[in-house]
Motif scaffolding. Structure first.
Motif: not given
Ligand code: PGA
Length: 257
Positions: A37-47, A6-11, A220-225, A250-255
């Protein structure tokens, strides 16, 4: 990204955003990416100081919360530090460890990263371990030995069963915050080396299951590749995650819709 992982996109918000600003950004991100989030795990990492406010915003959201660091001891006289249990009970599922900024500016060694990883796993967190070479190391032809050295040291003594909760982030230091992204081929080459190491030093199952994110000026313009590469399972996003629209792109890139 590969069906098997599963894809994992972390901020990684780094040292940005007050508690209120972080809550506002989390709200905006959540509105744009909750469905993904149905397709990928998304995580936010604040201070640390914004974990509480962001947790409140994400309470009904499939987006997970993560921290950017921890201390390896469970408690004690360590002024200014935060333990794995403190992070976990603040609502975090993930924690970023061994980021190059920690290594570079705060003197974190491979041994420190190894201790932090063990502490995170013991507490029940899902650590994201960062590895990456400097420009000088790349130009000297040492990329593979540097990243494998960091990986080997971090995982030393960690049972293979626990590695199922670990993901890796390949972040070439020369690409972080510089606007200079590794090409998709450069990223894939190193990701494949990391996975091959997992296959030979651990086993096939660990190698196939471990998610390896790429980080370093993902936009956003290099994420899908980047995400389309065989061994790239997502991204660790710094600067572009501070803007809800660009992070969502970026989260949606390539979906495929
Ligand atoms: P960047 O940072 O996307 O701003 O290059 C990535 C990171 O440091 O995790």
């Amino acid at each position: 990204m590969k069906a098997v992982r599963r894809g994992l996109i972390v901020a990684n918000w780094k040292m940005h955003k007050t508690a209120q600003e972080a809550a506002d950004l989390a709200r905006a991100v959540s509105a744009l990416v909750a469905d993904s989030c149905t397709f990928r795990d998304v995580v936010l990492c604040p201070p640390f100081t914004s974990l509480h406010s962001v947790k409140e915003v994400l309470s009904d959201s499939p987006i997970a919360l993560g921290a950017q660091n921890l201390h390896w001891e469970s408690e004690g006289a360590f002024t200014g530090e935060v333990s794995a249990a403190m992070i976990l009970t603040s609502g975090c599922r993930y924690v970023i460890l061994g980021h190059s900024e920690r290594r570079q500016f705060f003197g974190e060694t491979d041994e420190v990263v190894r201790r932090k990883l063990a502490a995170a796993l013991k507490a029940g967190l899902e650590p994201i371990v960062c590895v990456g070479e400097t420009l000088q190391q790349r130009e000297a032809g040492n990329t593979n030995s540097v990243v494998l050295g960091q990986l080997e040291s971090a995982l030393d003594g960690i049972p293979s069963d626990d590695i199922s909760r670990v993901s890796l982030a390949y972040e070439p230091v020369w690409a972080i915050g510089t606007g200079r992204t590794a090409t998709a081929e450069q990223a894939e080459e190193v990701h494949a080396v990391l996975r091959k190491w997992l296959r030979y030093e651990r086993d096939e199952e660990v190698a196939e299951a471990t998610r390896i994110q790429y980080g370093g000026s993902v936009k956003p313009d290099n994420a899908a590749e980047l995400f389309a590469q065989e061994n790239v399972d997502g991204g660790l996003i710094g600067g572009a995650s501070l803007d809800a629209d660009s992070f969502a792109a970026i989260v949606n890139a390539g979906i495929d819709p």
